[in-house]
Write an enzyme that holds these catalytic residues in place. Structure first.
Site, PDB file in Angstrom:
ATOM      1  N   ASN A 305       0.838  -1.195   0.000  1.00  0.00           N
ATOM      2  CA  ASN A 305       0.000   0.000   0.000  1.00  0.00           C
ATOM      3  C   ASN A 305       0.882   1.257   0.000  1.00  0.00           C
ATOM      4  O   ASN A 305       2.113   1.168   0.094  1.00  0.00           O
ATOM      5  CB  ASN A 305      -0.937  -0.031   1.213  1.00  0.00           C
ATOM      6  CG  ASN A 305      -0.185   0.215   2.508  1.00  0.00           C
ATOM      7  OD1 ASN A 305       0.926  -0.269   2.709  1.00  0.00           O
ATOM      8  ND2 ASN A 305      -0.779   0.976   3.410  1.00  0.00           N
ATOM      9  N   CYS A 307       1.806   3.568   2.110  1.00  0.00           N
ATOM     10  CA  CYS A 307       2.763   3.827   3.204  1.00  0.00           C
ATOM     11  C   CYS A 307       3.715   2.665   3.458  1.00  0.00           C
ATOM     12  O   CYS A 307       4.573   2.753   4.350  1.00  0.00           O
ATOM     13  CB  CYS A 307       2.003   4.167   4.483  1.00  0.00           C
ATOM     14  SG  CYS A 307       1.175   5.769   4.406  1.00  0.00           S
ATOM     15  N   GLU A 309       3.344  -0.371   4.702  1.00  0.00           N
ATOM     16  CA  GLU A 309       3.213  -1.340   5.802  1.00  0.00           C
ATOM     17  C   GLU A 309       2.363  -2.543   5.445  1.00  0.00           C
ATOM     18  O   GLU A 309       2.291  -3.495   6.219  1.00  0.00           O
ATOM     19  CB  GLU A 309       2.619  -0.648   7.048  1.00  0.00           C
ATOM     20  CG  GLU A 309       1.117  -0.414   7.026  1.00  0.00           C
ATOM     21  CD  GLU A 309       0.716   0.869   6.332  1.00  0.00           C
ATOM     22  OE1 GLU A 309      -0.458   1.264   6.437  1.00  0.00           O
ATOM     23  OE2 GLU A 309       1.586   1.487   5.691  1.00  0.00           O
TER      24      GLU A 309
END
Length: 618
Positions: A305, A307, A309
């Site tokens: 995704n 970001c 994580e």
């Protein structure tokens, strides 16, 4: 607290019979007052700009308490088909209390629950193959996801390199970066017209793709790919070649044949130079990601995704939510603040239930996403408020005890979340891809979700909960917060850490002059008036070396199913070598990815100091 749902959640049509009765119900118990009294002025602004429903003219149509009530009712509605209306009503009450006590927050459910198209997942990965049909189908699917505030990751590694001849047309290929620019242009248009959230994409390219050098340097120009974070998918072969100072192969995307070699150390240096200059690219250690792939029969995960994580399969989605650790405390018989493990377990159990329910009530803008989401039922339960918890416990973030506490907390959260997922599976059934999964191999008879824990950055939700972000340290003790809602925002918020202010007042040290002195740098490491024990306790992100950041991330990753979003903050005085050390340590400590941010390396940043940070002291 009963409810009724008319229509189908998949169609995004939800009408609450209690829409106009919640306010009256809770006003009798002063719940509305209690909720808003817990919110800072910044949190209220975030609610107004991001979460509260509006009419067609942009006027706010609900209160904060109504938003929480709608969310609890909507998410609990999934229980009816499994356990009946009475149990669903009980679940609704549980969810409402958990949310309004700020013990657990899920940003996407606050944003979309109960709306016409209630997309519950923030994280998506879409596939891109080396064909125009695939590229433009994904472009269309991206627009559908982005319209409802989802963020998308892509692996561009399957697209043939720039300059390669296309056999079917005889023309020369434009390469993956040209299509990244196309996606960036499109997503910015979609967001300007259809969403209140800033655009969010992740672009990934394998380190052995022939265009890797162009990819590494593209974000040095801040006008390029403004909706994208970018990361290099680094293989173990590459990292070993860096350590041994060897060359490694670049492979053609279609033939899989080596087209040339590069010196691995040179490429690694360029990655780190880019991260030093502009915070990009990050690195995804793709083999480590797939070492913990919960459903290996589906193939390999290639992207994350926005970001970083949440590694996901193509067309997979994940919803995120975080337990607020700073609410998981009690005072023991000796008057000492300790972790309330019983409350933490209960909250984790309720949060897993909540996130699993969101899968059933969510709207899915693309059929393939709906199918994959239901087949894997992946969720992302994380934490926020870790730095605040450490302060309450009297533990320095940048210490061996801080690292040990991170591991202990996340081990407990991970085990409790698996307990609840197994309980839900016994009642509702395992995720359809359970057979052949790691859970079956580990001897579990059933598991509701293919993966359960993730640590997200919790930007806006930590503001709402009035706590520190994710597993991050305190950024600064006094700072200016900018651009928290969109890049064009001119809003600025002066933030003073409330725990620091409280500690000073308890010791009769607080004064306007002292606060102004601290505000100059956001740190107390060079402030003589601050006692040494407070300097050690209130260590900020740029006070500590990159090693401590990485060690904390690795401690959380050790007990997290998915990934960990953690910024390795560095002061403006950090060197490229500091970045290289952090990236290599993250690899050695088995992190799944790493991102470095050197203060003031970008022209716009969310958290800002009034002057340059001092060099690390810890």
């Amino acid at each position: 607290m009963g409810m009724r749902t008319y229509g189908c959640p998949y169609d995004g049509f939800f009408i609450s019979q209690k829409k106009h009765t919640y306010e009256a119900f809770y006003s009798t118990t002063m719940k509305n007052v209690q909720i808003e009294s817990q919110l800072s002025n910044t949190a209220k602004k975030v609610f107004e700009k991001r979460y509260l429903a509006r009419d067609e003219n942009g006027n706010i149509t609900e209160t904060i308490s109504e938003r929480f009530a709608t969310v609890a009712e909507f998410i609990a509605s999934a229980d009816e088909k499994y356990v009946g209306k009475q149990r669903a009503d009980q679940t609704e009450q549980t969810f409402y209390e958990m949310l309004t006590n700020f013990e657990f927050i899920s940003g996407m459910s606050l944003y979309n629950a109960g709306k016409k198209y209630p997309l519950m997942s923030a994280c998506f990965v879409l596939p891109i193959e080396d064909s125009m049909n695939s590229i433009f189908k994904t472009l269309k699917d991206m627009a559908s996801v982005t319209k409802y505030a989802g963020g998308v990751g892509y692996d561009f590694s399957h697209i043939r390199p720039k300059g390669d001849r296309v056999g079917s047309t005889g023309r020369v290929a434009s390469g993956p970066l040209s299509f990244m620019r196309l996606y960036d242009f499109a997503v910015n248009i979609v967001l300007q017209e259809a969403s209140r959230r800033r655009p969010a994409n992740m672009g990934i390219l394998r380190v052995d793709h022939p265009d890797i050098l162009d990819f590494i340097k593209i974000k040095k120009d801040f006008s390029e790919l403004t909706s994208f974070n970018i990361s290099v998918a680094a293989t173990e072969k590459f990292m070993n070649a860096v350590k041994e100072d060897r060359e490694y192969d670049l492979f053609h995307t279609n033939t899989k044949r080596s087209v040339r070699k590069l010196r691995a150390r040179d490429v690694f240096d360029r990655i780190c130079e880019g991260a030093w200059a502009s915070a990009e690219p990050g690195m995804v250690f793709i083999d480590e990601v797939n070492r913990f792939n919960p459903t290996p029969k589906l193939g390999k995960m290639e992207a994350t995704n926005p970001c970083g994580e949440q590694p996901l399969f193509a067309y997979e989605a994940c919803n995120l939510g975080s337990v607020v650790l700073s609410k998981m405390m009690k005072t023991d018989k000796n008057g000492k603040t300790v972790v309330d493990w019983d409350k933490l377990r209960t909250t984790v159990h309720n949060a897993v239930h909540y996130l699993d329910n969101t899968i059933d009530v969510s709207y899915y803008p693309v059929e393939e996403i709906r199918e994959m989401s239901h087949n894997n039922r992946r969720i992302g339960l994380g934490i926020m408020g870790f730095a605040d918890l450490l302060i309450h416990l009297g533990i320095s973030y940048a210490s061996d005890e801080g690292v040990a506490t991170a591991e202990k907390i996340m081990k407990f959260v991970n085990e409790a979340s698996r307990e609840k997922s197994a309980m839900l599976a016994n009642e509702r059934g395992s995720f359809p891809n359970f057979e052949g999964s790691i859970w079956q191999d580990r001897g579990y008879a059933a598991m509701r979700n293919c993966a359960i824990t993730t640590i997200a950055p919790t930007g806006s939700t930590s503001i709402v909960a009035n706590t520190s972000s994710g597993c991050e340290p305190i950024f600064a003790l006094v700072y200016v917060r900018k651009n928290i809602l969109d890049r064009s925002s001119t809003d600025e918020f002066i933030e003073v850490n409330p725990l620091f202010e409280k500690a000073l007042k308890e010791r009769w040290l607080y004064s306007k002059e002292l606060m102004e002195k601290v505000a100059e740098h956001g740190s107390v490491q060079d402030v003589d008036e601050i006692p040494q024990e407070l300097r050690k306790l209130f260590v900020t992100a740029n006070d500590m070396s990159g090693d401590w950041h990485v060690k904390i991330q690795a401690a959380f990753q050790k007990h997290t199913d998915n990934g960990v979003s953690k910024t390795i903050n560095m002061p403006s005085t950090a060197t490229v070598q500091d970045v290289e050390n952090a990236y290599m340590l993250a690899y050695d400590l088995k992190c799944k990815g790493v991102t470095v941010y050197r203060d003031a390396s970008r022209d716009k940043q969310v958290l800002n100091l009034t002057s340059t940070q001092p060099k690390p002291h810890v």
